[in-house]
Design a protein around this motif. Sequence first.
Motif, PDB file in Angstrom:
ATOM      1  N   LEU A 191       0.831  -1.210   0.000  1.00  0.00           N
ATOM      2  CA  LEU A 191       0.000   0.000   0.000  1.00  0.00           C
ATOM      3  C   LEU A 191       0.864   1.258   0.000  1.00  0.00           C
ATOM      4  O   LEU A 191       0.529   2.261  -0.639  1.00  0.00           O
ATOM      5  CB  LEU A 191      -0.920  -0.022   1.236  1.00  0.00           C
ATOM      6  CG  LEU A 191      -1.775   1.225   1.445  1.00  0.00           C
ATOM      7  CD1 LEU A 191      -2.685   1.494   0.249  1.00  0.00           C
ATOM      8  CD2 LEU A 191      -2.618   1.082   2.713  1.00  0.00           C
ATOM      9  N   SER A 192       1.981   1.197   0.694  1.00  0.00           N
ATOM     10  CA  SER A 192       2.868   2.370   0.751  1.00  0.00           C
ATOM     11  C   SER A 192       3.296   2.775  -0.663  1.00  0.00           C
ATOM     12  O   SER A 192       3.336   3.959  -1.003  1.00  0.00           O
ATOM     13  CB  SER A 192       4.086   2.041   1.626  1.00  0.00           C
ATOM     14  OG  SER A 192       4.988   3.106   1.616  1.00  0.00           O
ATOM     15  N   LYS A 207      -0.135   9.910  -4.363  1.00  0.00           N
ATOM     16  CA  LYS A 207      -0.177  11.129  -3.530  1.00  0.00           C
ATOM     17  C   LYS A 207       1.090  11.982  -3.549  1.00  0.00           C
ATOM     18  O   LYS A 207       1.065  13.093  -3.000  1.00  0.00           O
ATOM     19  CB  LYS A 207      -0.488  10.748  -2.062  1.00  0.00           C
ATOM     20  CG  LYS A 207      -1.772   9.987  -1.869  1.00  0.00           C
ATOM     21  CD  LYS A 207      -2.988  10.859  -2.156  1.00  0.00           C
ATOM     22  CE  LYS A 207      -4.266  10.049  -2.205  1.00  0.00           C
ATOM     23  NZ  LYS A 207      -5.395  10.772  -2.764  1.00  0.00           N
ATOM     24  N   ASN A 208       2.186  11.479  -4.113  1.00  0.00           N
ATOM     25  CA  ASN A 208       3.418  12.289  -4.108  1.00  0.00           C
ATOM     26  C   ASN A 208       3.170  13.659  -4.733  1.00  0.00           C
ATOM     27  O   ASN A 208       3.667  14.670  -4.263  1.00  0.00           O
ATOM     28  CB  ASN A 208       4.555  11.595  -4.857  1.00  0.00           C
ATOM     29  CG  ASN A 208       5.230  10.501  -4.032  1.00  0.00           C
ATOM     30  OD1 ASN A 208       6.127   9.822  -4.501  1.00  0.00           O
ATOM     31  ND2 ASN A 208       4.801  10.309  -2.800  1.00  0.00           N
ATOM     32  N   ASN A 209       2.368  13.667  -5.812  1.00  0.00           N
ATOM     33  CA  ASN A 209       2.129  14.950  -6.487  1.00  0.00           C
ATOM     34  C   ASN A 209       1.259  15.897  -5.657  1.00  0.00           C
ATOM     35  O   ASN A 209       1.097  17.057  -5.999  1.00  0.00           O
ATOM     36  CB  ASN A 209       1.529  14.741  -7.891  1.00  0.00           C
ATOM     37  CG  ASN A 209       0.223  13.977  -7.818  1.00  0.00           C
ATOM     38  OD1 ASN A 209      -0.265  13.679  -6.726  1.00  0.00           O
ATOM     39  ND2 ASN A 209      -0.354  13.662  -8.955  1.00  0.00           N
ATOM     40  N   GLN A 210       0.722  15.377  -4.528  1.00  0.00           N
ATOM     41  CA  GLN A 210      -0.030  16.270  -3.616  1.00  0.00           C
ATOM     42  C   GLN A 210       0.767  16.549  -2.348  1.00  0.00           C
ATOM     43  O   GLN A 210       0.231  16.992  -1.331  1.00  0.00           O
ATOM     44  CB  GLN A 210      -1.378  15.639  -3.266  1.00  0.00           C
ATOM     45  CG  GLN A 210      -2.288  15.479  -4.477  1.00  0.00           C
ATOM     46  CD  GLN A 210      -3.485  14.587  -4.183  1.00  0.00           C
ATOM     47  OE1 GLN A 210      -4.186  14.744  -3.192  1.00  0.00           O
ATOM     48  NE2 GLN A 210      -3.727  13.626  -5.060  1.00  0.00           N
ATOM     49  N   GLY A 211       2.061  16.189  -2.387  1.00  0.00           N
ATOM     50  CA  GLY A 211       2.930  16.510  -1.247  1.00  0.00           C
ATOM     51  C   GLY A 211       2.920  15.483  -0.135  1.00  0.00           C
ATOM     52  O   GLY A 211       3.414  15.731   0.961  1.00  0.00           O
ATOM     53  N   ALA A 217       6.652   6.012   3.685  1.00  0.00           N
ATOM     54  CA  ALA A 217       7.857   5.188   3.824  1.00  0.00           C
ATOM     55  C   ALA A 217       7.582   4.032   4.783  1.00  0.00           C
ATOM     56  O   ALA A 217       6.652   4.095   5.597  1.00  0.00           O
ATOM     57  CB  ALA A 217       9.010   6.030   4.346  1.00  0.00           C
ATOM     58  N   VAL A 218       8.385   3.006   4.639  1.00  0.00           N
ATOM     59  CA  VAL A 218       8.188   1.792   5.433  1.00  0.00           C
ATOM     60  C   VAL A 218       9.447   1.531   6.242  1.00  0.00           C
ATOM     61  O   VAL A 218      10.546   1.522   5.690  1.00  0.00           O
ATOM     62  CB  VAL A 218       7.962   0.590   4.483  1.00  0.00           C
ATOM     63  CG1 VAL A 218       7.793  -0.688   5.273  1.00  0.00           C
ATOM     64  CG2 VAL A 218       6.762   0.825   3.587  1.00  0.00           C
ATOM     65  N   ILE A 219       9.287   1.322   7.537  1.00  0.00           N
ATOM     66  CA  ILE A 219      10.474   0.957   8.321  1.00  0.00           C
ATOM     67  C   ILE A 219      10.272  -0.425   8.953  1.00  0.00           C
ATOM     68  O   ILE A 219       9.149  -0.907   9.095  1.00  0.00           O
ATOM     69  CB  ILE A 219      10.830   2.000   9.406  1.00  0.00           C
ATOM     70  CG1 ILE A 219       9.719   2.125  10.449  1.00  0.00           C
ATOM     71  CG2 ILE A 219      11.121   3.352   8.803  1.00  0.00           C
ATOM     72  CD1 ILE A 219      10.060   1.555  11.749  1.00  0.00           C
ATOM     73  N   ASP A 260      13.489   5.861  -0.615  1.00  0.00           N
ATOM     74  CA  ASP A 260      13.128   5.143  -1.827  1.00  0.00           C
ATOM     75  C   ASP A 260      11.785   4.444  -1.583  1.00  0.00           C
ATOM     76  O   ASP A 260      11.668   3.638  -0.654  1.00  0.00           O
ATOM     77  CB  ASP A 260      14.249   4.110  -2.091  1.00  0.00           C
ATOM     78  CG  ASP A 260      13.922   3.221  -3.272  1.00  0.00           C
ATOM     79  OD1 ASP A 260      12.801   3.317  -3.810  1.00  0.00           O
ATOM     80  OD2 ASP A 260      14.791   2.420  -3.641  1.00  0.00           O
ATOM     81  N   PRO A 261      10.756   4.735  -2.398  1.00  0.00           N
ATOM     82  CA  PRO A 261       9.442   4.149  -2.138  1.00  0.00           C
ATOM     83  C   PRO A 261       9.412   2.628  -2.255  1.00  0.00           C
ATOM     84  O   PRO A 261       8.486   1.977  -1.776  1.00  0.00           O
ATOM     85  CB  PRO A 261       8.555   4.786  -3.204  1.00  0.00           C
ATOM     86  CG  PRO A 261       9.463   5.329  -4.240  1.00  0.00           C
ATOM     87  CD  PRO A 261      10.757   5.645  -3.553  1.00  0.00           C
ATOM     88  N   ARG A 262      10.427   2.051  -2.901  1.00  0.00           N
ATOM     89  CA  ARG A 262      10.454   0.599  -3.059  1.00  0.00           C
ATOM     90  C   ARG A 262      11.354  -0.068  -2.032  1.00  0.00           C
ATOM     91  O   ARG A 262      11.589  -1.272  -2.086  1.00  0.00           O
ATOM     92  CB  ARG A 262      10.962   0.226  -4.449  1.00  0.00           C
ATOM     93  CG  ARG A 262       9.964   0.542  -5.497  1.00  0.00           C
ATOM     94  CD  ARG A 262      10.559   0.432  -6.872  1.00  0.00           C
ATOM     95  NE  ARG A 262       9.564   0.883  -7.813  1.00  0.00           N
ATOM     96  CZ  ARG A 262       8.500   0.169  -8.176  1.00  0.00           C
ATOM     97  NH1 ARG A 262       8.336  -1.038  -7.729  1.00  0.00           N
ATOM     98  NH2 ARG A 262       7.610   0.665  -9.002  1.00  0.00           N
ATOM     99  N   ALA A 263      11.871   0.727  -1.115  1.00  0.00           N
ATOM    100  CA  ALA A 263      12.779   0.140  -0.118  1.00  0.00           C
ATOM    101  C   ALA A 263      12.119   0.137   1.247  1.00  0.00           C
ATOM    102  O   ALA A 263      11.301   0.990   1.565  1.00  0.00           O
ATOM    103  CB  ALA A 263      14.063   0.953  -0.062  1.00  0.00           C
TER     104      ALA A 263
END
Length: 321
Positions: free
Chosen positions: A203-204, A211-215, A219-221, A261-264
């Motif tokens: 989902l992240s 939503k990145n284009n809306q600011g 992130a996933v930890i 990184d959105p994929r990390a």
Amino acid sequence: MQRVVIVTGANSGIGLALCERLLTEDSQLRLCLACRNTQRAEAARSALLTSHTNAHVDLLHLDVGSVQSVFTAAQEVKARYSRIDFLYLNAGIMPNPQVDVKAFFKGLFSRNVINMFATAEGLLTQQDRLNSDGLQEVFATNLFGHFLLIRELEPLLCQAGHTSRIVWTSSSNARRSAFSIEDMQHRNGTEPYSSSKYASDTLSLALNRHKNNQGLFSAVICPGLVMTNLTYGILPSFFWTLIMPIMWLHWLFLQKSESLDPRAKYHSLTSGLGTNYTQPRKMDIDDEMSEVLYSKLLDLERVVRGEANEGNAANKLINST
Ligand SMILES: NC(=O)C1=CN([C@@H]2O[C@H](COP(=O)(O)OP(=O)(O)OC[C@H]3O[C@@H](n4cnc5c(N)ncnc54)[C@H](OP(=O)(O)O)[C@@H]3O)[C@@H](O)[C@H]2O)C=CC1
Ligand SMILES: CC(C)CCC[C@@H](C)[C@H]1CC[C@H]2C3=C(CC[C@]12C)[C@@]1(C)CCC(=O)[C@@H](C)[C@@H]1CC3
């Protein structure tokens, strides 16, 4: 400007430790502890104020596993704050965990031993149940309640000229094979925790895409193994003390602010010399599935909104997702 930070599940364990750390980093924060248990939340607030006397610490009643509570809490947040800088989605459960001792000893003498200690792959099962909204409890708590919260708080999270961040507390136990898009609530399996954490990773990715284009950035930890109520629910504390010499390799945390990184997934690790560090590792996720999950969650959101307005009927939910 005073930053507004909301942490779900902030009254104990990782959530509380995170709050301590946040106040140490920035004593001017407006920190909001979003918790389901008022007494424990007040105790956490007092503990934080003891070490940070001038801190601004608010309490918010939120049972992230209840649709109505999420809606009410979100209304309250919108009344209190004009924007949110950080939303930590940390609340999580692992009900009735069982460790497969046979699989453990088998794994101990296999090539998979390191992975087994790091991820509990094949070792941990749980018994899930339906909650009062008719949703699987682990899915509702670890994923869907947080999703609804994001959706409700979008006006504060997606503001022109302002960046907001969502941070999910995921787990090394998140595994693709435990998740099925046809059964996103994990009704038919025995690893709802792993499934829900994999779903939050996925989902992240979708949230970033939409939503990145809306600011808004997600992130996933992954905190590694941390001694908390959750781990003491798996095995008794003396056991953890016994295996500590082995487990120290998978120890706690250090987060650096960097461009994420959105994929990390950002793993908290400890080196052989005892230095804490964070390592980004690519997540085993794909765009297509994250898109499907996102739209299925939106469908389910429409259903629960209908339910909430009508004020009832869990059965419809059970049948429609
Ligand atoms: N400990 C570990 O080794 C690891 C933990 N994690 C994740 O870290 C997160 C925090 O867990 P951890 O600190 O270990 O465990 P804790 O049990 O100490 O903390 C969990 C927190 O979540 C809260 N919570 C649970 N259900 C709800 C709910 N329905 N609504 C609101 N709050 C709720 C709990 O509140 P209450 O006190 O009311 O129960 C508590 O504050 C979880 O998401 C977990 O999956 C990930 C990897 C490893
Ligand atoms: C002899 C015993 C029955 C076997 C103990 C085996 C351990 C390697 C596992 C027992 C509980 C596991 C565990 C995790 C990793 C492997 C174990 C320590 C996690 C840290 C995996 C990631 C999470 O999200 C945690 C909640 C897990 C906690 C339990």
